[in-house]
Design an enzyme around this catalytic site. Sequence first.
Site, PDB file in Angstrom:
ATOM      1  N   PRO A 161       0.797  -1.231   0.000  1.00 47.60           N
ATOM      2  CA  PRO A 161       0.000   0.000   0.000  1.00 47.60           C
ATOM      3  C   PRO A 161       0.829   1.280   0.000  1.00 47.60           C
ATOM      4  CG  PRO A 161      -0.054  -1.067   2.155  1.00 47.60           C
ATOM      5  CD  PRO A 161       0.589  -2.035   1.213  1.00 47.60           C
ATOM      6  N   ASN A 162       0.282   2.254  -0.683  1.00 43.84           N
ATOM      7  CA  ASN A 162       0.826   3.619  -0.782  1.00 43.84           C
ATOM      8  C   ASN A 162       2.043   3.740  -1.696  1.00 43.84           C
ATOM      9  OD1 ASN A 162      -1.090   4.801   1.101  1.00 43.84           O
ATOM     10  ND2 ASN A 162      -0.003   3.663   2.684  1.00 43.84           N
ATOM     11  N   ARG A 220       5.213  10.979  -2.628  1.00 45.77           N
ATOM     12  CA  ARG A 220       5.008  10.606  -1.220  1.00 45.77           C
ATOM     13  C   ARG A 220       6.318  10.744  -0.430  1.00 45.77           C
ATOM     14  NH1 ARG A 220       4.847   4.468   1.042  1.00 45.77           N
ATOM     15  NH2 ARG A 220       4.259   4.980   3.175  1.00 45.77           N
ATOM     16  N   TYR A 272      11.385   8.366   0.873  1.00 45.80           N
ATOM     17  CA  TYR A 272      11.269   7.291  -0.118  1.00 45.80           C
ATOM     18  C   TYR A 272      11.903   7.613  -1.473  1.00 45.80           C
ATOM     19  CZ  TYR A 272       8.045   5.534   3.383  1.00 45.80           C
ATOM     20  OH  TYR A 272       7.507   5.074   4.566  1.00 45.80           O
ATOM     21  N   ASN A 311       7.868  -5.775  -1.484  1.00 39.26           N
ATOM     22  CA  ASN A 311       7.913  -4.668  -0.537  1.00 39.26           C
ATOM     23  C   ASN A 311       6.502  -4.591   0.046  1.00 39.26           C
ATOM     24  OD1 ASN A 311       7.949  -2.353   0.949  1.00 39.26           O
ATOM     25  ND2 ASN A 311       8.890  -1.075  -0.647  1.00 39.26           N
ATOM     26  N   HIS A 313       4.532  -4.587   8.865  1.00 40.12           N
ATOM     27  CA  HIS A 313       4.521  -4.449  10.320  1.00 40.12           C
ATOM     28  C   HIS A 313       3.212  -4.913  10.962  1.00 40.12           C
ATOM     29  CE1 HIS A 313       7.758  -1.972   8.856  1.00 40.12           C
ATOM     30  NE2 HIS A 313       6.917  -1.093   8.343  1.00 40.12           N
ATOM     31  N   ASP A 343       1.393 -15.433   6.265  1.00 43.87           N
ATOM     32  CA  ASP A 343       0.863 -16.788   6.137  1.00 43.87           C
ATOM     33  C   ASP A 343       0.690 -17.182   4.668  1.00 43.87           C
ATOM     34  OD1 ASP A 343       0.814 -17.083   8.872  1.00 43.87           O
ATOM     35  OD2 ASP A 343      -1.362 -16.959   9.080  1.00 43.87           O
ATOM     36  N   GLU A 398      12.382  -9.870   0.939  1.00 43.04           N
ATOM     37  CA  GLU A 398      11.654  -8.671   1.379  1.00 43.04           C
ATOM     38  C   GLU A 398      12.540  -7.447   1.169  1.00 43.04           C
ATOM     39  OE1 GLU A 398      10.551  -8.886   5.551  1.00 43.04           O
ATOM     40  OE2 GLU A 398      10.455  -6.706   5.692  1.00 43.04           O
ATOM     41  N   HIS A 410      12.814  -2.947   1.244  1.00 38.23           N
ATOM     42  CA  HIS A 410      12.281  -1.653   1.638  1.00 38.23           C
ATOM     43  C   HIS A 410      13.163  -0.560   1.080  1.00 38.23           C
ATOM     44  CE1 HIS A 410       9.462  -3.505   4.363  1.00 38.23           C
ATOM     45  NE2 HIS A 410      10.446  -4.324   4.706  1.00 38.23           N
ATOM     46  N   LEU A 411      12.538   0.514   0.648  1.00 43.90           N
ATOM     47  CA  LEU A 411      13.293   1.666   0.149  1.00 43.90           C
ATOM     48  C   LEU A 411      14.051   2.330   1.295  1.00 43.90           C
ATOM     49  CD1 LEU A 411      10.331   2.957  -1.990  1.00 43.90           C
ATOM     50  CD2 LEU A 411      12.543   2.290  -2.954  1.00 43.90           C
ATOM     51  N   SER A 412      13.340   2.566   2.412  1.00 43.86           N
ATOM     52  CA  SER A 412      13.952   3.219   3.565  1.00 43.86           C
ATOM     53  C   SER A 412      14.533   2.153   4.495  1.00 43.86           C
ATOM     54  CB  SER A 412      12.891   4.042   4.307  1.00 43.86           C
ATOM     55  OG  SER A 412      11.892   3.186   4.841  1.00 43.86           O
ATOM     56  N   ARG A 461      14.069   3.987  11.797  1.00 42.97           N
ATOM     57  CA  ARG A 461      12.922   4.882  11.837  1.00 42.97           C
ATOM     58  C   ARG A 461      12.113   4.643  13.121  1.00 42.97           C
ATOM     59  NH1 ARG A 461       9.820   4.557   6.378  1.00 42.97           N
ATOM     60  NH2 ARG A 461       8.870   6.417   7.291  1.00 42.97           N
ATOM     61  N   ARG A 497       8.282   0.258  13.037  1.00 46.99           N
ATOM     62  CA  ARG A 497       8.685  -0.217  11.705  1.00 46.99           C
ATOM     63  C   ARG A 497       9.773  -1.289  11.767  1.00 46.99           C
ATOM     64  NH1 ARG A 497       6.189   3.360   8.046  1.00 46.99           N
ATOM     65  NH2 ARG A 497       5.894   5.379   9.019  1.00 46.99           N
TER      66      ARG A 497
HETATM   67  C1  DQA Z   1       8.485   0.873   3.263  1.00 45.36           C
HETATM   68  C2  DQA Z   1       8.683   1.075   4.779  1.00 45.36           C
HETATM   69  C3  DQA Z   1       7.373   0.882   5.519  1.00 45.36           C
HETATM   70  O1  DQA Z   1       7.560   1.088   6.923  1.00 45.36           O
HETATM   71  C4  DQA Z   1       6.344   1.886   5.048  1.00 45.36           C
HETATM   72  O2  DQA Z   1       5.093   1.652   5.677  1.00 45.36           O
HETATM   73  C5  DQA Z   1       6.199   1.900   3.557  1.00 45.36           C
HETATM   74  C6  DQA Z   1       7.385   1.759   2.719  1.00 45.36           C
HETATM   75  C7  DQA Z   1       9.776   1.180   2.462  1.00 45.36           C
HETATM   76  O3  DQA Z   1       9.862   0.760   1.323  1.00 45.36           O
HETATM   77  O4  DQA Z   1      10.671   1.879   2.981  1.00 45.36           O
HETATM   78  O5  DQA Z   1       5.110   2.147   3.040  1.00 45.36           O
HETATM   79  O6  DQA Z   1       8.157  -0.493   3.027  1.00 45.36           O
END
Ligand code: DQA
Length: 146
Positions: free
Chosen positions: A9-10, A17, A22, A73, A79, A86, A97, A99-101, A106, A110
């Site tokens: 999501p997002n 964003r 990010y 991602n 979290h 599952d 897995e 993550h950008l950040s 953080r 997270r």
């Molecule tokens: C994220 C890190 C997550 O904590 C956050 O909710 C995201 C992006 C990242 O790619 O850094 O939406 O997965």
Amino acid sequence: MKILVLHGPNLNLLGTREPGVYGKLTLTEINSAVTSLADELGVEVETFQSNSEGCLIDKIHSAAGSFDGILINPAAYTHTSVAIRDALAAVALPTVEVHLSNIHSREEFRAKSFVAPIALGQISGFGLESYLLGLRAVFNHIKKGL
Ligand code: DQA
């Protein structure tokens, strides 16, 4: 070889964003860099983004039998989502897995990932490079097993 690339999501809002966190790349730009690396490696990728937990789970289920691995991602679902963890455990495909950040530098909430324990590993904090390293990692893992 086929690898499914999932964005949670997002991430459709990347580019605008929180660019300080990010980066400025859009999801389209990330997908095209991932696809270019996949071409170089000679692997097929399909990319998919959803803001819905159920849609991500359905996509993970549909990967069984048609993909060799998953790069994900899970964004905020990292979290919170036992259900995504599952689903990944159920299909039992090698999963990385990303993550950008750096989720460990953080907010405390997270740092916890429900996915990491069932993944081959987690790559966090390198922006686009997290995806490219993640693709290489899952690719190399699958190749070793072929
Ligand atoms: C994220 C890190 C997550 O904590 C956050 O909710 C995201 C992006 C990242 O790619 O850094 O939406 O997965």
